[in-house]
Design an enzyme around this catalytic site. Structure first.
Site, short mmCIF file in Angstrom:
data_model
loop_
_atom_site.label_atom_id
_atom_site.label_comp_id
_atom_site.label_asym_id
_atom_site.label_seq_id
_atom_site.Cartn_x
_atom_site.Cartn_y
_atom_site.Cartn_z
N SER A 62 7.40 -88.03 2.90
CA SER A 62 7.80 -88.74 4.08
C SER A 62 7.94 -87.74 5.36
O SER A 62 8.05 -87.83 6.51
CB SER A 62 9.15 -89.25 3.96
OG SER A 62 9.95 -88.29 3.30
N LYS A 75 12.95 -82.54 10.81
CA LYS A 75 12.77 -83.93 10.21
C LYS A 75 13.72 -84.70 10.64
O LYS A 75 14.97 -84.45 10.63
CB LYS A 75 12.68 -83.84 8.73
CG LYS A 75 12.23 -85.22 8.19
CD LYS A 75 12.13 -85.13 6.74
CE LYS A 75 11.53 -86.54 5.82
NZ LYS A 75 11.30 -86.42 4.61
N SER A 81 8.11 -85.23 -1.06
CA SER A 81 8.06 -85.37 0.37
C SER A 81 8.00 -83.65 0.95
O SER A 81 7.67 -83.62 1.88
CB SER A 81 9.07 -86.10 0.97
OG SER A 81 8.88 -87.53 0.54
#
Length: 467
Positions: free
Chosen positions: A154, A80, A178
């Site tokens: 996210s 990420k 998330s």
């Protein structure tokens, strides 16, 4: 070598077997990932996509194959883009924020030392603020299976990279869900360790005291393998704690919500039916089941974004927001600025801290030797629906996730039916931070009873890697 020999879905056991039999090499797998990523460019999975320029140096540094010494040898993983990889930009999905770190995050260092190969930096809801996967100037991340729907945020790009066969596992982060919502929406396992069990050094903060690094994988065994490698105390991380995960075990009881669950969106009826099936399966595991009010968990969840705790985001990012007008995704800037509300005084923060302390005591009493099961989310939305009503839809996605880190819980999100790619649904199992092994035990039993991923989840190769 035929490209068809590279598995369509990448898993740790499958890749290890291919390497050991000589069916393909890490370079073959990387080349396939680069090609697949290019073909899926319209899904907006990556901010820094797979390329030989990025991955080549890591291939060159790969030692001779030795799975005992390097348990993740040759295993491709995605990161990420709020987690540092030395030499690659970290953007947190904000071009104006971008920097190029000289040092990788602690968790990334550990994976590299275990032989894993980073393939790219994934798209996310900007500054990890959102549960939908649409809040990025780099594009809305499409769901792996139903492109019109949200991918979940996210950690959207990370989940979709695994579901689409670009990586065997991927790192996400989790402050309010998330690492779990994207797992459900893309039919994956999402492992959210206890706060401090994995270092957050080298991670762009969302709410620093509540942030966790997480992992997405196709099976529980693979998530356990990654946890076994990256877990550990890090003196350089102010939030780190020496939390050793015990061997998976079953709790004395499983807790289910008594009533009042909310299901939403066009799939609400299907999601409610899937939850009922999941609850019925939990009742077949031979563990006493008790229904409880989830009021304390709902109260804690409201404290996260309706109280003074949001000021922590402003403390970390407020100066940047003020210095870069117009350079932040509009809905993200609006949300971040709530943390600078004058109502959130030090006195208000202490009031909320005191309320949370009581919630933690009540939750600890309920969860003593127990595991709580909830829907990971009560539904989903199309990306168009989220664009039309971004705040309400995002809030609904966090109904059953927001409480977790405030209450210092560990959580494992597992699919109700991993083979259902039409309407993916999953549950999350919560345990006290010192009892992660109980959530792990229930997750194993739940998957084994489902008849979909039972054998794959406990693959010997994945279990060996987690040893």
């Amino acid at each position: 070598m035929s490209k068809k020999e590279i598995p369509e879905i990448l898993t740790i056991p499958g890749l290890r077997n291919g390497y050991e039999t000589g069916s393909f090499t890490p370079r073959d797998v990387v080349e396939a990932a680069i090609e697949r990523s290019a073909a899926l460019a319209e899904k907006h999975i990556f901010i820094t996509p797979p390329s030989m320029e990025l991955i080549g140096p890591h291939l060159a540094e790969l030692p001779p194959m030795d799975f005992k010494k390097y348990p993740l040898w040759g295993i491709p993983f995605a990161i990420k883009d709020n987690i540092d990889l030395a030499g690659a930009e970290t953007t947190a999905a904000c071009p104006a924020y971008a920097y190029r770190p000289e040092e990788s995050a602690t968790v990334v260092k550990k994976l590299l030392a275990a032989g894993a190969i980073p393939i790219g930096k994934t798209n996310l809801d900007q500054f990890a603020t959102g549960l939908v996967g649409t809040r990025s100037p780099y594009g809305e991340v499409e769901n792996a299976y139903v492109p019109a729907r949200i991918s979940g945020g996210s950690s959207s790009g990370s989940a979709v990279s695994v579901a689409c066969g670009l990586a065997a596992f991927a790192l996400g982060t989790d402050t309010a869900g998330s690492g779990r919502v994207p797992a459900m929406l893309n039919a994956l396992v999402g492992w959210k360790p206890a706060l401090g069990a994995w270092s957050t050094k080298g991670v762009v903060p969302a709410c620093a005291s509540l942030d966790c690094v997480t992992v997405f994988a196709h099976t529980l065994g693979e998530a356990e393998a990654v946890d076994g490698i990256v877990r550990g105390y890090d003196a350089a991380c102010r939030w780190s704690r020496p939390l050793v995960r015990k061997a998976a075990a079953l709790p004395k009881k499983i807790l289910l919500p008594a009533d009042g669950l909310q299901f939403f969106g066009q799939t609400a009826q299907a999601m409610e039916q899937k939850w009922q099936r999941a609850a019925e399966r939990l009742e077949t595991l031979g563990i006493p089941v008790e229904t409880i009010s989830i009021d304390v968990f709902e109260h804690a969840a409201k404290l996260l974004y309706e109280g003074a705790f949001v000021a922590e985001r402003w403390a970390d990012l407020g100066a940047f927001v003020e210095a870069h007008p117009g350079e932040i995704f509009s809905v993200t800037e609006t949300i971040l600025r709530t943390g600078g509300n004058a109502l959130y005084t030090a006195a208000k923060l202490f009031d909320d801290m005191h309320a949370l302390a009581l919630d933690r005591h009540r939750a600890a009493e309920l969860l003593e030797d127990a595991v709580l099961a909830l829907p990971t989310a009560g539904g989903t939305f199309t990306r168009a629906e989220v664009d039309d009503d971004p705040v309400r839809t995002n809030s609904l996605m966090g109904l059953y996730t927001n409480h977790c880190n405030l209450l210092d819980l560990a959580a494992i999100a597992v699919p109700e039916d991993a083979d259902d790619h039409e309407d993916p649904f999953g549950i999350t199992l919560f345990a006290l931070h010192e009892n992660e092994h109980l959530a792990d035990g229930v997750a194993r039993a739940f998957l084994a009873a489902g008849g979909t991923q039972a054998e794959r989840a406990m693959e010997p190769a994945a279990k060996e890697a987690s040893a």
